[in-house]
Design an enzyme around this catalytic site. Structure first.
Site, PDB file in Angstrom:
ATOM      1  N   LYS A   1      -2.861   2.860 -40.393  1.00 20.80           N
ATOM      2  CA  LYS A   1      -2.531   3.517 -39.122  1.00 20.80           C
ATOM      3  C   LYS A   1      -1.919   4.888 -39.354  1.00 20.80           C
ATOM      4  O   LYS A   1      -1.921   5.737 -38.473  1.00 20.80           O
ATOM      5  CB  LYS A   1      -1.519   2.672 -38.338  1.00 20.80           C
ATOM      6  CG  LYS A   1      -2.028   1.319 -37.926  1.00 20.80           C
ATOM      7  CD  LYS A   1      -0.906   0.529 -37.244  1.00 20.80           C
ATOM      8  CE  LYS A   1      -1.348  -0.860 -36.841  1.00 20.80           C
ATOM      9  NZ  LYS A   1      -1.654  -1.711 -38.027  1.00 20.80           N
TER      10      LYS A   1
ATOM     11  N   ARG B   1       7.295  -1.789 -30.759  1.00 19.64           N
ATOM     12  CA  ARG B   1       6.344  -0.723 -30.463  1.00 19.64           C
ATOM     13  C   ARG B   1       5.850  -0.797 -29.017  1.00 19.64           C
ATOM     14  O   ARG B   1       5.595   0.223 -28.391  1.00 19.64           O
ATOM     15  CB  ARG B   1       5.186  -0.713 -31.464  1.00 19.64           C
ATOM     16  CG  ARG B   1       4.151  -1.811 -31.312  1.00 19.64           C
ATOM     17  CD  ARG B   1       3.029  -1.619 -32.324  1.00 19.64           C
ATOM     18  NE  ARG B   1       1.993  -2.646 -32.180  1.00 19.64           N
ATOM     19  CZ  ARG B   1       1.079  -2.900 -33.103  1.00 19.64           C
ATOM     20  NH1 ARG B   1       1.066  -2.218 -34.230  1.00 19.64           N
ATOM     21  NH2 ARG B   1       0.161  -3.823 -32.912  1.00 19.64           N
TER      22      ARG B   1
ATOM     23  N   ASN C   1      -3.575  -5.886 -31.687  1.00 18.01           N
ATOM     24  CA  ASN C   1      -2.569  -6.938 -31.808  1.00 18.01           C
ATOM     25  C   ASN C   1      -1.377  -6.659 -30.891  1.00 18.01           C
ATOM     26  O   ASN C   1      -0.633  -5.711 -31.102  1.00 18.01           O
ATOM     27  CB  ASN C   1      -2.121  -7.021 -33.276  1.00 18.01           C
ATOM     28  CG  ASN C   1      -0.944  -7.965 -33.466  1.00 18.01           C
ATOM     29  OD1 ASN C   1      -0.651  -8.799 -32.609  1.00 18.01           O
ATOM     30  ND2 ASN C   1      -0.281  -7.819 -34.597  1.00 18.01           N
TER      31      ASN C   1
ATOM     32  N   GLU D   1       0.128  -8.492 -45.701  1.00 14.24           N
ATOM     33  CA  GLU D   1       0.937  -8.599 -44.484  1.00 14.24           C
ATOM     34  C   GLU D   1       2.373  -8.170 -44.786  1.00 14.24           C
ATOM     35  O   GLU D   1       2.842  -8.257 -45.912  1.00 14.24           O
ATOM     36  CB  GLU D   1       0.937 -10.048 -43.976  1.00 14.24           C
ATOM     37  CG  GLU D   1      -0.429 -10.574 -43.585  1.00 14.24           C
ATOM     38  CD  GLU D   1      -1.003  -9.910 -42.342  1.00 14.24           C
ATOM     39  OE1 GLU D   1      -0.240  -9.266 -41.588  1.00 14.24           O
ATOM     40  OE2 GLU D   1      -2.222 -10.019 -42.142  1.00 14.24           O
TER      41      GLU D   1
ATOM     42  N   TYR E   1      -2.419   4.236 -49.735  1.00 11.49           N
ATOM     43  CA  TYR E   1      -3.310   5.388 -49.682  1.00 11.49           C
ATOM     44  C   TYR E   1      -2.466   6.595 -50.054  1.00 11.49           C
ATOM     45  O   TYR E   1      -1.716   7.095 -49.226  1.00 11.49           O
ATOM     46  CB  TYR E   1      -3.889   5.553 -48.283  1.00 11.49           C
ATOM     47  CG  TYR E   1      -4.562   4.306 -47.762  1.00 11.49           C
ATOM     48  CD1 TYR E   1      -5.827   3.942 -48.213  1.00 11.49           C
ATOM     49  CD2 TYR E   1      -3.944   3.504 -46.807  1.00 11.49           C
ATOM     50  CE1 TYR E   1      -6.443   2.808 -47.733  1.00 11.49           C
ATOM     51  CE2 TYR E   1      -4.562   2.365 -46.332  1.00 11.49           C
ATOM     52  CZ  TYR E   1      -5.806   2.021 -46.795  1.00 11.49           C
ATOM     53  OH  TYR E   1      -6.414   0.896 -46.317  1.00 11.49           O
TER      54      TYR E   1
ATOM     55  N   TYR F   1      -1.601  10.794 -32.608  1.00  8.90           N
ATOM     56  CA  TYR F   1      -2.003   9.394 -32.682  1.00  8.90           C
ATOM     57  C   TYR F   1      -0.766   8.539 -32.916  1.00  8.90           C
ATOM     58  O   TYR F   1       0.073   8.864 -33.774  1.00  8.90           O
ATOM     59  CB  TYR F   1      -3.004   9.200 -33.832  1.00  8.90           C
ATOM     60  CG  TYR F   1      -3.452   7.771 -33.977  1.00  8.90           C
ATOM     61  CD1 TYR F   1      -4.438   7.240 -33.140  1.00  8.90           C
ATOM     62  CD2 TYR F   1      -2.864   6.927 -34.923  1.00  8.90           C
ATOM     63  CE1 TYR F   1      -4.823   5.920 -33.247  1.00  8.90           C
ATOM     64  CE2 TYR F   1      -3.244   5.603 -35.034  1.00  8.90           C
ATOM     65  CZ  TYR F   1      -4.227   5.107 -34.192  1.00  8.90           C
ATOM     66  OH  TYR F   1      -4.602   3.801 -34.290  1.00  8.90           O
TER      67      TYR F   1
ATOM     68  N   ASN G   1       3.208  -2.797 -36.769  1.00 12.48           N
ATOM     69  CA  ASN G   1       3.520  -3.992 -35.974  1.00 12.48           C
ATOM     70  C   ASN G   1       4.932  -4.504 -36.261  1.00 12.48           C
ATOM     71  O   ASN G   1       5.564  -5.132 -35.428  1.00 12.48           O
ATOM     72  CB  ASN G   1       2.469  -5.097 -36.175  1.00 12.48           C
ATOM     73  CG  ASN G   1       2.375  -5.603 -37.616  1.00 12.48           C
ATOM     74  OD1 ASN G   1       3.321  -5.467 -38.404  1.00 12.48           O
ATOM     75  ND2 ASN G   1       1.257  -6.182 -37.974  1.00 12.48           N
TER      76      ASN G   1
END
Ligand SMILES: *[C@@H]1O[C@H](CO)[C@@H](O)[C@H](O)[C@H]1NC(C)=O
Ligand SMILES: *[C@@H]1O[C@H](CO)[C@@H](O)[C@H](O)[C@H]1NC(C)=O
Ligand SMILES: *[C@@H]1O[C@H](CO)[C@@H](O)[C@H](O)[C@H]1NC(C)=O
Length: 366
Positions: free
Chosen positions: A258, A204, A194, A137, A168, A243, A248
């Site tokens: 994401k 956002r 969420n 988190e 990644y 995209y 968050n």
């Protein structure tokens, strides 16, 4: 020097004389790594337990004990997946608490630790054992727990300055590759579940609300009442030109799946997160659009509408793919912890350094 090395090497190869050979064997391995058979690494670092070769009761690899699994039991997985997916096989990964006193490393998932710390091991920590603080988190969504500040040895988080960083990474290749952009039938997409403002999603949501007044956004997920199955995740994402990779909450290095999802599948991410230069530490400058590249949501929308009509300009967002590869992550809902845990296992199998972590939450919120 050379004589002592060959002598310790002899001890290693014979697998005998552990007590006398320990010191030199230990030193030798720390400085070379590959020349000794791998099974000696463990007994060398834990001299109290002499090991006879291929004895099932004591694995010939460092033991990493998962003390607190992330979330629920649904997230448990077969350790063989580390080998199958990432070719990671260097530790004995277990959740058998009977192995506590022998474990080289013990992994604790932050959210799973009780506030009063009553579910931590109650027996003393063996001096060779490292405790790993595991948290995916962001700081906004991490509740500090009193008593953990100076308890751990290693950190396992998305942060690049963690001991074990879970990201990644994109790979560079020497051989140029042609990339074929997938067929598109949507302009902008967003998968979002969420919407709890308590988790930092206010920024956002505000941006999205404004953006959608200028350009149509195809929303999927709980928020839109259109949940995607795991199988639909990549095909749906690939069918969109852009995209919304909106995190968050906004923190340095906090770029999640994401961002990796669209990059890997051939869709241009529009990122809302830390500043552009932070993103560019991980991905080519022309692989994404940053909301802060434009003075307003309206200006961003205009740009997207122009790109929708200008194929050559859109294609330029994929030029980086000639020499850089993004690897899709596993988009199965209960598999997000497999990679971090496997990476920790890999780390434990390669590192022996002494380490203490202090002021955990001060560091994490910095
Ligand atoms: C493994 O070790 C245990 C005790 O540590 C011993 O009783 C057993 O015989 C050993 N097995 C083998 C196959 O060496
Ligand atoms: C990228 O590199 C990592 C490790 O360096 C490797 O595990 C992964 O398979 C590579 N991905 C591709 C697509 O080559
Ligand atoms: C791990 O960290 C604890 C707490 O700082 C420390 O007491 C212990 O000696 C460390 N152990 C190792 C093996 O690094």
């Amino acid at each position: 020097m050379s004589t002592s090395i060959s002598r310790s090497q002899q001890f290693c190869l014979l697998g005998t004389g552990w007590i006398t050979g320990f010191c030199m064997c230990f030193l030798y391995i720390r400085h070379t790594t590959k020349d000794c058979p791998p099974q000696i690494v463990h007994p060398c670092s834990v001299p109290a337990k002499p090991l006879s070769v291929s004895n099932d009761t004591l694995p010939d690899k460092p033991i990493m004990l998962v003390w607190v699994w992330p979330e629920t039991d649904d997230y448990k997985f077969d350790p063989v997946k580390c080998k199958e997916r990432y070719n990671i096989d260097g530790c004995h990964l277990t959740d058998n608490r009977d192995l506590y006193s022998q474990a080289d490393a013990v992994l604790f998932y932050h959210k799973g630790i009780k506030k009063d710390l009553s579910n931590l091991p109650q027996t003393p920590r063996p001096p060779f054992q490292k405790w790993i603080w595991f948290n995916l988190e962001s700081p906004t969504n991490t509740r500090p727990k009193s008593g953990l500040e100076n308890l751990f040895n290693l950190t396992l988080t998305y942060r690049r300055d963690s001991d074990i960083s879970v990201r990644y990474y994109l790979n560079v290749s020497k051989i140029p590759k042609e990339f074929e952009i997938p067929e598109k039938d949507k302009l902008v997409c967003w998968f979002v579940s969420n919407t709890n403002p308590g988790t930092g999603t206010g920024t956002r949501m505000k941006f999205y609300e404004e953006l959608r007044t200028y350009v149509n956004v195809n929303v999927f997920g709980k928020m839109a009442g259109k949940r995607l199955t795991d199988e639909e995740y990549y095909p749906t994402m690939a069918s969109c030109k852009f995209y919304l990779s909106f995190e968050n909450s906004i923190h340095r290095d906090y770029m999640t799946e994401k961002f990796n999802g669209p990059l890997s599948i051939g869709t241009v991410p529009i990122v809302l997160g830390p500043p552009r230069d932070n993103y560019e530490q991980f991905a080519p400058h022309n692989s994404f659009i940053h909301v802060a590249d434009f003075p307003s949501a309206s200006a961003l929308a205009q740009h997207l509408l122009v790109l929708d009509k200008d194929d050559a300009a859109y294609r330029r967002y994929f030029e980086w793919r000639k020499y850089v590869t993004a690897t899709p992550h596993y988009a199965v809902w209960n598999e997000e912890f497999i990679l971090p845990i496997c990476r920790a296992c890999d780390y434990v199998s390669r590192h022996n350094e002494y380490k203490e972590t202090h002021d955990l939450f001060k560091w994490y919120s910095s």
